[in-house]
Design an enzyme around this catalytic site. Structure first.
Site, PDB file in Angstrom:
ATOM      1  N   THR A 208      17.847  58.752  62.590  1.00  0.00           N
ATOM      2  CA  THR A 208      16.764  57.781  62.496  1.00  0.00           C
ATOM      3  C   THR A 208      15.886  57.810  63.741  1.00  0.00           C
ATOM      4  OG1 THR A 208      18.136  56.018  63.447  1.00  0.00           O
ATOM      5  CG2 THR A 208      18.095  56.222  61.032  1.00  0.00           C
ATOM      6  N   ASN A 210      13.944  55.195  65.985  1.00  0.00           N
ATOM      7  CA  ASN A 210      14.094  53.762  66.205  1.00  0.00           C
ATOM      8  C   ASN A 210      12.885  53.169  66.925  1.00  0.00           C
ATOM      9  OD1 ASN A 210      16.601  54.165  65.121  1.00  0.00           O
ATOM     10  ND2 ASN A 210      17.703  54.020  67.061  1.00  0.00           N
ATOM     11  N   GLU A 256      14.850  51.011  62.109  1.00  0.00           N
ATOM     12  CA  GLU A 256      15.387  52.370  62.108  1.00  0.00           C
ATOM     13  C   GLU A 256      14.841  53.129  60.901  1.00  0.00           C
ATOM     14  OE1 GLU A 256      19.791  52.006  63.914  1.00  0.00           O
ATOM     15  OE2 GLU A 256      19.482  50.853  62.076  1.00  0.00           O
TER      16      GLU A 256
END
Length: 323
Positions: A208, A210, A256
């Site tokens: 991910t 973020n 995320e």
């Protein structure tokens, strides 16, 4: 578009200035009606269309924590430029500026500094100390200084008033379609990619990007969304989770984003995330494995819906999503 970030930087009045004033948070359809009117009036008299806004938002100064913003100042500038405005004045809003009387605002800024020839405001606009600069006041000042004042009526879509307040409510409810109808575009969050816990790819199998929220940011309903991620000028499909990662017992609110078919290192890089559809609420899973299984289902559903949307856009001749 010319951009001025200090009143003092404007050394000469503009030619036949048609001016509008507002906070313009979100630059929604209602604001766009104002800009359209200002641009049309400026062209009719061969003048300049001028918009005045404030940074930070006045309520952030006068009532700290009292408002969450739909758009950053950077995004607001981009959207106002897209509307065709010639000149944007961004006034730094301070406690001292808040003491400016409505009379001085008109005589010193609008008349002397900008050379206003026409003024366009929204139906509910008021400014100056104690919001004394209401519509009636402006019309009297227009008579005094010789500029007409045009008041743009409230704008409705399907009997719903288009307002920043209503859009904030829709975003907090996770109603991205409702927000999109009033904004004229998808609701977007943006920021610089932060280094997270590094468990997205290694532990769960879904890396991910973020983003952290600032105190003034409008935070959408916590949960998982289908998204379009704009990175380095390209658009990618993705899913976004907004929340606290209850499965891992964390206490920091983050956004995320798992970007589909993407493996570049973008730490420290800016990205924009368009929220297209709310999928499900955030919840705590019994294990990382159970969480990964659910994310896999979310990804499959998101890709299916994005593919259907892309097919619809192409068939309509409006191919705006580039994967």
């Amino acid at each position: 578009m010319q951009i001025f970030r200090r009143v003092e930087d404007i050394t000469l009045p503009f030619t036949n200035a048609c001016v509008t004033i507002g906070n313009f948070d979100g630059v929604h359809f209602g604001h766009q009606q104002l800009f359209r009117t200002v641009v049309q009036k400026a062209r009719a008299i061969h003048g300049k269309s001028v918009a005045i806004t404030f940074d930070p938002h006045p309520l952030q100064v006068l009532l700290p924590g009292g408002i969450k913003l739909i758009s950053t100042c950077e995004q607001k500038v981009e959207l106002i430029e897209m509307s065709g405005i010639d000149v944007l004045l961004i006034i730094p809003f301070t406690q001292d500026f808040a003491k400016t009387s409505a009379e001085d605002f008109v005589s010193e800024l609008l008349v002397r500094r900008l050379g206003v020839k026409e003024l366009v405001v929204g139906y509910d606009y008021a400014f100056g100390k104690g919001r004394s600069g209401n519509i009636d006041f402006l019309q009297r000042q227009g008579d005094l200084f010789g500029f007409p004042v045009t008041v743009v009526d409230a704008y409705y879509i399907d009997k719903q008033l288009v307002s920043s307040t209503r859009i904030r409510e829709l975003v907090r409810e996770g109603d991205m379609n409702g927000a999109r109808e009033l904004l004229g575009r998808n609701y977007q969050i943006r920021g610089v990619v932060q280094v997270g816990k590094q468990r997205g790819g290694k532990v769960i199998g879904f890396p991910t990007a973020n983003l952290k929220f600032n105190d003034e940011d409008l935070v959408p309903k916590h949960g998982v969304y289908i998204t379009e991620v704009i990175c380095r000028g390209r658009g990618y499909g993705g899913i976004l989770n907004i929340g606290y990662n209850p499965t891992f017992g964390e206490d920091q609110l983050v956004a995320e984003t798992h970007i589909f078919d993407f493996n570049e290192d973008i730490y420290g890089q800016p990205i924009k995330v368009n929220l297209l559809k709310f999928l499900r609420s955030e919840r705590k899973f019994s294990s990382a494995k159970e969480l990964a299984e659910q994310i896999g289902k979310d990804v499959l559903l998101a890709k299916t819906l994005l593919a259907a949307q892309q097919k619809e856009l192409i068939s309509s001749g409006n191919d705006t999503f580039k994967k």
